[in-house]
Motif scaffolding. Structure first.
Motif, PDB file in Angstrom:
ATOM      1  N   TRP A 159     -37.647 -21.378  -8.818  1.00 43.68           N
ATOM      2  CA  TRP A 159     -37.421 -20.328  -9.813  1.00 43.68           C
ATOM      3  C   TRP A 159     -38.120 -19.041  -9.392  1.00 43.68           C
ATOM      4  O   TRP A 159     -37.546 -17.956  -9.441  1.00 43.68           O
ATOM      5  CB  TRP A 159     -37.949 -20.797 -11.170  1.00 43.68           C
ATOM      6  CG  TRP A 159     -37.701 -19.815 -12.270  1.00 43.68           C
ATOM      7  CD1 TRP A 159     -36.544 -19.642 -12.975  1.00 43.68           C
ATOM      8  CD2 TRP A 159     -38.626 -18.857 -12.790  1.00 43.68           C
ATOM      9  NE1 TRP A 159     -36.691 -18.641 -13.902  1.00 43.68           N
ATOM     10  CE2 TRP A 159     -37.964 -18.137 -13.814  1.00 43.68           C
ATOM     11  CE3 TRP A 159     -39.949 -18.541 -12.503  1.00 43.68           C
ATOM     12  CZ2 TRP A 159     -38.584 -17.129 -14.537  1.00 43.68           C
ATOM     13  CZ3 TRP A 159     -40.567 -17.524 -13.225  1.00 43.68           C
ATOM     14  CH2 TRP A 159     -39.883 -16.837 -14.238  1.00 43.68           C
ATOM     15  N   THR A 172     -26.268  -9.205 -14.598  1.00 45.82           N
ATOM     16  CA  THR A 172     -26.488  -9.958 -15.833  1.00 45.82           C
ATOM     17  C   THR A 172     -25.172 -10.212 -16.552  1.00 45.82           C
ATOM     18  O   THR A 172     -24.896 -11.331 -17.012  1.00 45.82           O
ATOM     19  CB  THR A 172     -27.442  -9.204 -16.775  1.00 45.82           C
ATOM     20  OG1 THR A 172     -28.673  -8.949 -16.092  1.00 45.82           O
ATOM     21  CG2 THR A 172     -27.720 -10.010 -18.029  1.00 45.82           C
ATOM     22  N   ASN A 202     -23.090 -12.958 -14.979  1.00 46.43           N
ATOM     23  CA  ASN A 202     -23.628 -14.293 -15.235  1.00 46.43           C
ATOM     24  C   ASN A 202     -23.443 -14.734 -16.688  1.00 46.43           C
ATOM     25  O   ASN A 202     -23.384 -15.938 -16.959  1.00 46.43           O
ATOM     26  CB  ASN A 202     -25.106 -14.353 -14.863  1.00 46.43           C
ATOM     27  CG  ASN A 202     -25.331 -14.679 -13.398  1.00 46.43           C
ATOM     28  OD1 ASN A 202     -25.536 -15.825 -13.022  1.00 46.43           O
ATOM     29  ND2 ASN A 202     -25.244 -13.654 -12.546  1.00 46.43           N
ATOM     30  N   LEU A 205     -29.650 -15.103  -9.768  1.00 47.15           N
ATOM     31  CA  LEU A 205     -29.764 -15.177 -11.222  1.00 47.15           C
ATOM     32  C   LEU A 205     -29.167 -16.478 -11.740  1.00 47.15           C
ATOM     33  O   LEU A 205     -29.687 -17.105 -12.667  1.00 47.15           O
ATOM     34  CB  LEU A 205     -29.081 -13.973 -11.882  1.00 47.15           C
ATOM     35  CG  LEU A 205     -29.246 -13.834 -13.392  1.00 47.15           C
ATOM     36  CD1 LEU A 205     -30.715 -13.876 -13.797  1.00 47.15           C
ATOM     37  CD2 LEU A 205     -28.587 -12.552 -13.891  1.00 47.15           C
ATOM     38  N   SER A 237     -31.848 -19.345 -10.786  1.00 49.60           N
ATOM     39  CA  SER A 237     -33.081 -19.311 -11.577  1.00 49.60           C
ATOM     40  C   SER A 237     -32.820 -19.667 -13.035  1.00 49.60           C
ATOM     41  O   SER A 237     -33.631 -20.359 -13.673  1.00 49.60           O
ATOM     42  CB  SER A 237     -33.727 -17.915 -11.478  1.00 49.60           C
ATOM     43  OG  SER A 237     -32.825 -16.905 -11.894  1.00 49.60           O
ATOM     44  N   SER A 238     -31.689 -19.237 -13.600  1.00 46.50           N
ATOM     45  CA  SER A 238     -31.385 -19.559 -15.002  1.00 46.50           C
ATOM     46  C   SER A 238     -31.111 -21.040 -15.190  1.00 46.50           C
ATOM     47  O   SER A 238     -31.459 -21.616 -16.232  1.00 46.50           O
ATOM     48  CB  SER A 238     -30.181 -18.736 -15.493  1.00 46.50           C
ATOM     49  OG  SER A 238     -28.997 -19.086 -14.772  1.00 46.50           O
ATOM     50  N   TYR A 258     -32.836 -23.739 -17.718  1.00 45.05           N
ATOM     51  CA  TYR A 258     -31.980 -24.525 -18.604  1.00 45.05           C
ATOM     52  C   TYR A 258     -32.340 -26.008 -18.550  1.00 45.05           C
ATOM     53  O   TYR A 258     -32.532 -26.659 -19.585  1.00 45.05           O
ATOM     54  CB  TYR A 258     -30.509 -24.328 -18.221  1.00 45.05           C
ATOM     55  CG  TYR A 258     -29.572 -25.300 -18.899  1.00 45.05           C
ATOM     56  CD1 TYR A 258     -29.167 -25.094 -20.222  1.00 45.05           C
ATOM     57  CD2 TYR A 258     -29.112 -26.436 -18.237  1.00 45.05           C
ATOM     58  CE1 TYR A 258     -28.321 -25.992 -20.854  1.00 45.05           C
ATOM     59  CE2 TYR A 258     -28.268 -27.332 -18.862  1.00 45.05           C
ATOM     60  CZ  TYR A 258     -27.871 -27.109 -20.172  1.00 45.05           C
ATOM     61  OH  TYR A 258     -27.049 -28.008 -20.799  1.00 45.05           O
ATOM     62  N   PHE A 285     -34.048 -22.114 -24.520  1.00 47.28           N
ATOM     63  CA  PHE A 285     -33.488 -21.839 -23.197  1.00 47.28           C
ATOM     64  C   PHE A 285     -32.409 -22.845 -22.804  1.00 47.28           C
ATOM     65  O   PHE A 285     -31.756 -22.687 -21.781  1.00 47.28           O
ATOM     66  CB  PHE A 285     -34.598 -21.814 -22.149  1.00 47.28           C
ATOM     67  CG  PHE A 285     -35.584 -20.709 -22.349  1.00 47.28           C
ATOM     68  CD1 PHE A 285     -35.191 -19.386 -22.256  1.00 47.28           C
ATOM     69  CD2 PHE A 285     -36.910 -20.979 -22.681  1.00 47.28           C
ATOM     70  CE1 PHE A 285     -36.087 -18.354 -22.461  1.00 47.28           C
ATOM     71  CE2 PHE A 285     -37.812 -19.955 -22.888  1.00 47.28           C
ATOM     72  CZ  PHE A 285     -37.395 -18.633 -22.785  1.00 47.28           C
ATOM     73  N   ALA A 343     -31.571 -18.442 -21.146  1.00 46.43           N
ATOM     74  CA  ALA A 343     -32.190 -18.671 -19.840  1.00 46.43           C
ATOM     75  C   ALA A 343     -31.855 -17.529 -18.888  1.00 46.43           C
ATOM     76  O   ALA A 343     -32.705 -17.043 -18.135  1.00 46.43           O
ATOM     77  CB  ALA A 343     -31.730 -20.002 -19.250  1.00 46.43           C
ATOM     78  N   ILE A 344     -30.610 -17.075 -18.944  1.00 48.08           N
ATOM     79  CA  ILE A 344     -30.189 -15.950 -18.104  1.00 48.08           C
ATOM     80  C   ILE A 344     -30.936 -14.680 -18.503  1.00 48.08           C
ATOM     81  O   ILE A 344     -31.433 -13.940 -17.645  1.00 48.08           O
ATOM     82  CB  ILE A 344     -28.662 -15.739 -18.212  1.00 48.08           C
ATOM     83  CG1 ILE A 344     -27.919 -16.901 -17.534  1.00 48.08           C
ATOM     84  CG2 ILE A 344     -28.246 -14.405 -17.575  1.00 48.08           C
ATOM     85  CD1 ILE A 344     -26.419 -16.874 -17.750  1.00 48.08           C
ATOM     86  N   CYS A 379     -34.560 -14.706 -17.278  1.00 49.45           N
ATOM     87  CA  CYS A 379     -34.650 -14.387 -15.849  1.00 49.45           C
ATOM     88  C   CYS A 379     -34.368 -12.910 -15.615  1.00 49.45           C
ATOM     89  O   CYS A 379     -34.963 -12.288 -14.735  1.00 49.45           O
ATOM     90  CB  CYS A 379     -33.672 -15.252 -15.042  1.00 49.45           C
ATOM     91  SG  CYS A 379     -34.071 -17.010 -15.087  1.00 49.45           S
ATOM     92  N   THR A 380     -33.469 -12.351 -16.434  1.00 44.59           N
ATOM     93  CA  THR A 380     -33.171 -10.924 -16.330  1.00 44.59           C
ATOM     94  C   THR A 380     -34.388 -10.088 -16.724  1.00 44.59           C
ATOM     95  O   THR A 380     -34.676  -9.063 -16.096  1.00 44.59           O
ATOM     96  CB  THR A 380     -31.984 -10.557 -17.243  1.00 44.59           C
ATOM     97  OG1 THR A 380     -30.863 -11.364 -16.891  1.00 44.59           O
ATOM     98  CG2 THR A 380     -31.616  -9.094 -17.085  1.00 44.59           C
TER      99      THR A 380
END
Length: 449
Positions: free
Chosen positions: A97, A136, A139, A303, A306-307, A311, A323, A335-336, A339-340
């Motif tokens: 992550w 973002t 995703n 992205l 990592s999301s 999750y 999340f 979760a996205i 990370c954003t």
């Protein structure tokens, strides 16, 4: 366990995850990191990328075998935890992550710098913010939309690299007009094939490992891939051939056409330098556009990866359940967004850190990719002992020799990198790893109480 209406959808096919792995690996590491690698190793950078490609092959074969044996796996932790235990799985999840969050933060700034080439009146932070919002949004749409976007971004990038290879070979081998075939003298002149000796080759391995990092994102796609036991091995085989090809051939052309000691002394990418030699009008703009697409493609994959780590952590109750929430489009929206948020914070920090930000982050990320590969290889080695009776539709040939070769090579590279890398980079990376370990210890004690 997840309810059926809260499960990730298995909508990604072989072509999607193959291109996503390429998108993750062929990014700033190739277009921006190439100058640094050549400056460290000279023409022997070809050996560095060949060695890295072979190690990657052995590691990814092990990953594919474990994925086929464990049909229920959703991510790396599911593959590793049953074999190595809770701590290695926890450590792997969080350094993975951390790798992608730092990477997309660094790449958003790099993308903004290249966009500023066309829009000099706009400040970096506005351009970086625009890129971040775009990635973002992609995703947050359905997984299928994300996969299709990543597929076409990667395809455009690869097509241009193929054109680069063909044009470079023509410049090397063919005399036409006012151009004389360059030949291969630059490979041995200017200090020889190993101008900086073995030290330079070892130092370049950190850039190599960083550049190839991202390919292992296939291990994150397991929960959203149709027939993973068939698709993953196929994607591993096709991805590896393409990645080694798209790294080795371009580097061979660059160090053959341009004296290695001149590559890092100019502001533009070596790819732009070669395109200018070809005489294509607007070559700098063409390559600038390709580099931006390459970086957005890599950020897109980062992205996503990592999301999905957040999750699965939330689904298993390791972090807040929010999340694990899926939108109507079956994507982990919070979760996205988390990370954003880290991405935007990273952008701000990177802007204040100055022009050396990418180099520092690349060093730390190189360490992380190396540890990820080591853990996967060790898990694969032990997986046969844990599941000896379990037959599989896919099995690594020459086991355990290939896996042992990968482990020994990665360990040797780690030792060499420690002695050739900046103390600051090594120290920061070590501090992050210690922090992750302390959170694991604290969480264990908290749960006991």
């Amino acid at each position: 366990m997840e309810k059926d209406n809260q499960k990730l959808q298995r909508t990604m096919t072989s072509r999607h995850i193959t291109m996503m792995a390429l998108g993750g690996a062929i990014g700033a590491g190739l277009f921006k990191g190439s100058s640094a690698a050549i400056d460290l190793a000279g023409p022997s950078v070809l050996f560095a990328y060949l060695i890295g490609g072979i190690i990657l092959l052995f590691v990814m074969q092990g990953l594919a075998e474990m994925a086929v044996r464990n049909h229920e796996a959703r991510t790396f932790r599911d593959l590793v935890q049953k074999i190595l235990g809770k701590y290695p799985a926890y450590f792997l999840d969080w350094i993975y992550w951390k790798m992608w969050v730092l990477n997309i933060a660094a790449e958003s700034v790099v993308a903004a710098i290249f966009i500023q080439y066309w829009l000099p009146d706009y400040p970096i932070w506005i351009l970086a913010l625009s890129v971040s919002v775009l990635v973002t949004a992609i995703n947050l749409l359905s997984v299928k939309v994300f996969a299709e976007t990543e597929y076409w971004l990667a395809l455009i990038k690869i097509t241009v690299i193929v054109v680069f290879i063909i044009a470079g070979l023509v410049l090397l081998l063919v005399t036409f007009g006012h151009h004389t075939a360059v030949g291969f003298s630059n490979l041995t002149e200017h200090g020889g094939f190993f101008p900086n000796g073995s030290t330079g080759l070892i130092a370049a391995m950190l850039v190599v490992i960083y550049s190839y990092g991202g390919t292992e994102i296939i291990g994150i796609t397991l929960a959203e891939t149709k027939n993973p036991e068939k698709v993953v091995p196929k994607a591993v085989r096709s991805t590896l051939v393409r990645i080694v090809t798209f790294y080795l051939l371009p580097f061979f052309i660059i160090v053959s056409l341009i004296p290695w000691n001149e590559v890092n002394g100019v502001p533009e990418s070596p790819f732009v330098m070669v395109f200018k030699m070809i005489g294509i009008p607007g070559a700098d703009h063409i390559m600038n556009a390709v580099v931006i697409l390459a970086i957005i493609s890599s950020m897109n994959s980062g992205l996503y990866g990592s999301s999905r780590v957040l999750y699965t952590q939330a689904v298993d109750g390791r972090i807040p359940k929010i999340f694990a929430h899926l939108s109507k489009r079956k994507v982990p929206v919070y979760a996205i967004l988390m990370c954003t948020l880290a991405l935007y914070m990273g952008v701000i920090i990177s802007l204040f850190a100055g022009s050396k930000t990418f180099d520092f982050l690349m060093g730390s990320l190189g360490y992380t990719v190396l540890f990820i590969w080591l853990i996967i290889a060790i898990a694969h080695l032990k997986s046969r002992k844990k599941q000896p009776e379990k037959t599989s539709a896919y099995a690594v040939k020459w086991f355990p020799f290939t896996t042992w070769i990968a482990i020994i090579a990665l360990s040797a590279i780690l030792i060499g990198i420690i002695f050739t890398t900046s103390i600051i980079v090594t120290g920061i990376t070590l501090a992050i790893y210690i922090f992750i370990t302390l959170t694991y210890v604290y969480k264990g004690r908290f749960q006991e109480n």
